[in-house]
Design a protein around this motif. Structure first.
Motif, PDB file in Angstrom:
ATOM      1  N   GLN A  43     -33.346   7.255 -35.967  1.00  0.00           N
ATOM      2  CA  GLN A  43     -32.942   8.615 -35.644  1.00  0.00           C
ATOM      3  C   GLN A  43     -32.178   9.249 -36.808  1.00  0.00           C
ATOM      4  OE1 GLN A  43     -29.924   9.293 -32.665  1.00  0.00           O
ATOM      5  NE2 GLN A  43     -31.363  10.429 -31.433  1.00  0.00           N
ATOM      6  N   MET A  44     -31.428   8.420 -37.532  1.00  0.00           N
ATOM      7  CA  MET A  44     -30.637   8.938 -38.643  1.00  0.00           C
ATOM      8  C   MET A  44     -31.522   9.256 -39.844  1.00  0.00           C
ATOM      9  SD  MET A  44     -27.377   6.428 -38.164  1.00  0.00           S
ATOM     10  CE  MET A  44     -27.259   6.046 -39.876  1.00  0.00           C
ATOM     11  N   GLY A  45     -32.652   8.560 -39.948  1.00  0.00           N
ATOM     12  CA  GLY A  45     -33.553   8.808 -41.063  1.00  0.00           C
ATOM     13  C   GLY A  45     -33.095   8.150 -42.342  1.00  0.00           C
ATOM     14  N   THR A  46     -32.099   7.318 -42.267  1.00  0.00           N
ATOM     15  CA  THR A  46     -31.595   6.641 -43.458  1.00  0.00           C
ATOM     16  C   THR A  46     -30.561   5.619 -43.029  1.00  0.00           C
ATOM     17  OG1 THR A  46     -30.217   6.823 -45.386  1.00  0.00           O
ATOM     18  CG2 THR A  46     -29.803   8.362 -43.664  1.00  0.00           C
TER      19      THR A  46
ATOM     20  N   SER B  60     -35.131  16.661 -30.464  1.00  0.00           N
ATOM     21  CA  SER B  60     -34.286  15.495 -30.726  1.00  0.00           C
ATOM     22  C   SER B  60     -33.125  15.435 -29.763  1.00  0.00           C
ATOM     23  CB  SER B  60     -33.733  15.559 -32.141  1.00  0.00           C
ATOM     24  OG  SER B  60     -34.760  15.650 -33.051  1.00  0.00           O
ATOM     25  N   ARG B  70     -22.383  11.684 -39.496  1.00  0.00           N
ATOM     26  CA  ARG B  70     -23.807  11.416 -39.388  1.00  0.00           C
ATOM     27  C   ARG B  70     -24.557  12.603 -39.968  1.00  0.00           C
ATOM     28  NH1 ARG B  70     -25.258   8.159 -35.312  1.00  0.00           N
ATOM     29  NH2 ARG B  70     -23.705   6.918 -36.361  1.00  0.00           N
ATOM     30  N   SER B  72     -28.365  14.287 -40.411  1.00  0.00           N
ATOM     31  CA  SER B  72     -29.807  14.297 -40.154  1.00  0.00           C
ATOM     32  C   SER B  72     -30.202  15.752 -39.946  1.00  0.00           C
ATOM     33  CB  SER B  72     -30.160  13.457 -38.923  1.00  0.00           C
ATOM     34  OG  SER B  72     -29.709  14.090 -37.751  1.00  0.00           O
ATOM     35  N   TYR B  73     -31.483  16.038 -40.092  1.00  0.00           N
ATOM     36  CA  TYR B  73     -31.925  17.409 -39.857  1.00  0.00           C
ATOM     37  C   TYR B  73     -31.523  17.846 -38.448  1.00  0.00           C
ATOM     38  CZ  TYR B  73     -35.048  17.201 -43.964  1.00  0.00           C
ATOM     39  OH  TYR B  73     -35.569  17.110 -45.212  1.00  0.00           O
ATOM     40  N   ARG B 446     -34.330  15.380 -50.005  1.00  0.00           N
ATOM     41  CA  ARG B 446     -32.963  15.806 -49.710  1.00  0.00           C
ATOM     42  C   ARG B 446     -32.384  16.749 -50.754  1.00  0.00           C
ATOM     43  NH1 ARG B 446     -31.122  14.271 -44.472  1.00  0.00           N
ATOM     44  NH2 ARG B 446     -32.509  12.607 -43.890  1.00  0.00           N
TER      45      ARG B 446
END
Lengths: 325, 548
Positions: A43-46, B60, B70, B72-73, B446
């Protein structure tokens, strides 16, 4: 007294069943590759490896499977469902927050399916072999065969997009800030389409069951007797035939109520409803073991309770059957 | 007809402009694209209308709403309305002031000073100061935040000489452009007084953010919705225009289209609806559909090779497979024009893109077969040269691409078996256990190659780090280049180094960056000031309003 004995007996049988179910779900989820932290990283993508280890420690995922199962079961004995990794909240809180929507949907869908199924089924049985019967049977087959997500989407297309009568999804109009009776009305409007959609497949089943069992009962001797003594046809059908024909329906409801409480992932996804089905699906994807076991535990208990209630109901409808006999 | 439309759309993509109902206005391809039927000048003259509720869709579901810990997109869609970063990304990829008003770097690049905005208040009424920035940098960004831990690994201290100055001290030179670009996504500030002395991971404010942004938190129901209301004390006088902002979770793609069409939601981001619906709604003048406002959200679809396997250890085989997939055809017919073959790990939307730096692998099945013959993988009696497993990550888009790869490779005698995994399974099997031959996934660009691109090719990253070099490929030359670029403060020199990086990465292709896509937004034509910056879905929306 007999009721108490029956209850105790049922309880004694249920505990091992529950245990087997929980261990089974636990083991199956162990077989899936990846754990809750992997899902979180997804979910974090990293991520970096140290963060992953840190998270595993934090969520109690670092021990071996057997010891974690024992810890879980021991917590369950103390009625503690544990903490959900994916929601950062106690499992019970999350489930309880989803339960009202699911219950409202399931109870209304079951009721609708039951009554509509019974009425239409009786109509089909009394018109056996005529065009009405053929039409109803065909309708039943169509509803039974059509996937519910498709029916749902078609419903949205017609009633929300084209006609604009009903909302396309969700549980309430979030922009309106309703309260009191307006809120109830608003929620009912939102639940109308999902209820009808979910009810269709069960409607088809009940319709076929009641038709078949009506036909069977209609051929029995006591029906001929009832007619011979000059009862009106409606009295024969409703007082004599239907009452006997209802028994298999009740059995099926007992079995299906549990399945429906597990929710319908398809319906909940299409109508974006916050139900238990979607929650269980997400729990698998997120490898959120506590959450999944919590849902399985709750639905197992509900199934057991409902089936117990069905047994008692049998005795009410048919005095020849004694509960616990 | 479909081909013609595909062309139109691709053109629209390249121009990075919103697609609108061109047919309705009788305009052909190449005509000026208008926004919602009005020219930009006319739009600017409209007086913003106050009030109203904006409801947008996302798919999401989030476990935390703290963007300081945290990144994230998805988290930025939710939280950037309540919590603000030091700087944000303006047009042309230039930083624009948010909580920081100006910035400067020392000559050695080790000290970076931010001047902070005065008169800014947290939603609970307390003043925003440099102590908040110091706390977030040292306790959250550096310690917990994904990417932040890497970006700030050389950060030793943040000094606060006065309440409106924060001085970042690094042990190694920090390129100003790298920090500023990354800061748009990684330097969100939350209040120190709410978090200090608590268990940071379990603080309730992680699910009920307190920020400085134009909207205040009202309620969050995970998996359902986030509701926010206007912050009357926002530091931009008169903004925001909207009274209420609702983010709704709708997971089903077809249901998302339906809620857009019924008007239940007014915008949807990240290509959330089926491509056929995107093409259809692009022709409907109630909507504006396009990639504008998403330029910073460029993704690359990858084809990864496990070079530990004997077949794929040979670079000729990897090149052969790259030559065997017709990416142009895929973009036109499957992505419906919204996407194009990528040219290396740095996408063409980036300011670091150096044309011509990437080695390209045009579709050439004959050459592919010749390369495989040369590498010793001759066709067997059944026409098969080798059999490989392909693992796509979880997403409809990636799985469709996997099927296309499978069928393309079949033609040159490479049998591909697809193994479907969900996200957690993919991380475990591909990223951690390296139990794959081919994999296909998404690389999110990114903004600066130093943040999320080079790590896919670098060696020495700890085993088990997802989205890094899972391919077992090492190049000391590339490793050194990448490390040097991270501390190079001379901007043109740095860009040239990344050009060289692309050359090395595409020459031996441990992973082929196959497709480049910019995410597609669908928005109601009534929205104003939407999609006016490169990462618009993840910005504050303070100036957004709804026309009547």
């Amino acid at each position: 007294m007999r009721l108490l004995r029956l209850t105790l007996h049922r309880l004694a049988v249920s505990v091992p069943v529950l245990l087997i179910i929980l261990c089974g779900v636990f083991l199956v989820l162990q077989l899936a590759p990846g754990d809750a932290v992997d899902a979180l990283l997804g979910q974090m993508g990293t991520a970096d490896a140290t963060l992953a280890e840190q998270l595993r420690e934090q969520y109690g995922l670092s021990g071996n499977a057997a010891s974690r199962l024992v810890v879980y079961l021991w917590r369950l004995v103390r009625l503690d469902l544990g903490f959900s990794v994916s929601y950062n909240q106690p499992v019970l809180d999350v489930i309880l927050s989803r339960l009202p929507a699911t219950l409202a949907l399931v109870v209304s869908a079951l009721a609708l399916a039951f009554f509509a199924g019974a009425i239409v089924g009786v109509a089909a049985a009394t018109k056996f072999g005529r065009w009405q019967d053929t039409l109803i049977s065909l309708l039943g087959l169509v509803f039974y065969a059509a996937p519910s997500f498709w029916l749902g989407l078609m419903g949205i297309l017609v009633f929300s997009v084209w006609l604009g009568w009903l909302p396309s999804g969700g549980l309430q109009d979030l922009s309106a800030n309703y309260s009191g009776p307006r809120l109830v009305l608003d929620m009912a409007r939102h639940l109308l389409m999902p209820t009808v959609t979910l009810a269709t497949i069960y409607f088809a089943i009940y319709l076929r069951v009641i038709r078949a069992s009506m036909l069977e009962v209609l051929s029995l001797d006591f029906v001929r007797t009832a007619r011979a003594k000059g009862l009106r046809e409606s009295a024969v059908i409703y007082r004599h035939v239907l009452r006997n024909a209802l028994l298999p329906m009740i059995t099926i409801i007992g079995l299906q109520a549990g399945a429906m409480l597990g929710g319908s992932v398809a319906i909940e996804s299409v109508f974006s409803l916050p139900g238990l089905g979607r929650l269980a699906y997400e729990a698998v994807v997120q490898r959120d073991l506590n959450m999944l076991l919590g849902i399985v535990f709750m639905s197992s208990i509900l199934v057991i309770v409902i089936n117990f209630a069905v047994d008692l109901l049998y005795a009410q409808i048919d005095p020849r059957i004694e509960a616990g006999a | 007809m479909r081909r013609r439309m595909g062309r139109h759309h691709r053109k629209g993509c390249e121009m990075n402009d919103l697609m609108i109902n061109r047919r309705a206005f009788g305009l052909g391809a190449g005509a000026t694209i208008l926004a919602g039927g009005m020219s930009p000048a006319a739009l600017a003259q409209e007086t913003p209308r106050r009030g109203g509720v904006l409801t947008v869709q996302t798919y999401s579901d989030l476990r935390t709403l703290n963007p300081a810990m945290r990144a994230s997109y998805a988290i930025h869609i939710y939280t950037s309305k309540m919590v603000e970063p030091l700087v944000d990304l303006g047009v042309d990829n230039q930083p624009v002031p948010k909580l920081a008003t100006s910035w400067s770097s020392s000559a050695d690049g080790k000290t970076i000073t931010f001047k902070l905005r005065e008169g800014v208040k947290w939603h609970d009424g307390k003043p925003f100061t440099s102590a908040d920035v110091q706390f977030c940098a040292m306790e959250m960004w550096k310690k917990y935040q994904n990417y932040g831990t890497l970006l700030h690994r050389f950060l030793s201290a943040v000094d606060t000489p006065d309440p409106h100055t924060a001085v970042f001290r690094y042990d190694q030179p920090m390129p100003m452009e790298l920090l500023l670009r990354a800061a748009c996504e990684l330097c969100y500030v939350v209040p120190k007084h709410v978090f200090e002395g608590t268990d940071l991971l379990k603080n309730p404010a992680n699910l009920a953010p307190v920020g400085t942004g134009p909207f205040k938190f009202v309620s969050y129901a995970p998996g359902q919705n986030l509701i926010m209301e206007r912050n009357p004390d926002y530091w931009v006088a008169g903004q925001p225009y909207l009274d209420r902002l609702i983010i709704r979770v709708i997971n089903d793609a077809a249901a998302t289209t339906a809620s857009l069409e019924s008007g239940d939601v007014q915008a949807s981001f990240f290509s959330a609806i089926p491509r056929t619906d995107i093409v259809r709604l692009a022709k409907d003048n109630r909507f504006r559909v396009g990639t504008k406002g998403n330029e910073a959200y460029t993704i690359l679809n990858t084809i990864g090779f496990n070079t530990r396997k004997k077949e794929l250890a040979d670079v000729r085989v990897r090149r052969a497979l790259a030559h065997a997939v017709d990416l142009n055809f895929y973009c036109e017919e499957f992505l419906m024009g919204y996407g194009k073959p990528a040219k290396g790990p740095i996408p063409s939307t980036s300011s670091f893109f150096v044309p011509g730096s990437a080695q390209e692998y045009p579709y050439d099945p004959k050459k592919a077969e010749a390369l495989l013959d040369e590498a010793g993988f001759k066709k067997g009696p059944d026409g098969t040269r080798m059999s490989l497993r392909l693992m796509p990550n979880q997403s409809d888009d990636i799985r469709a691409f996997a099927t296309y790869i499978q069928q393309s490779l079949q033609k040159i005698g490479v049998k591909v078996n697809i193994e479907l995994l969900d996200a957690a399974g993919y991380i475990a099997k591909v990223n951690r256990d390296w139990d794959f031959e081919l994999c296909t996934d998404t690389n999110l660009y990114r903004g600066d190659p130093g943040v999320g691109s080079t790590i896919w090719f670098q060696s020495g990253v700890p085993a088990g780090t997802p989205w890094s070099n899972q391919f077992g490929w090492t190049s000391p030359k590339l490793d050194k280049l990448v490390e040097d670029a991270l501390v190079e403060t001379d901007s043109p020199k740095r860009k040239a180094m990344y050009g060289e990086f692309v050359k090395l990465a595409t020459d031996e292709i441990p992973v082929l960056m196959a497709l480049e896509q910019v995410f597609i937004s669908v928005a109601s034509a009534k929205l104003r000031n939407d999609h006016n910056s490169p990462r618009w879905p993840g910005t504050s929306w303070a100036d957004v309003w709804i026309a009547s």
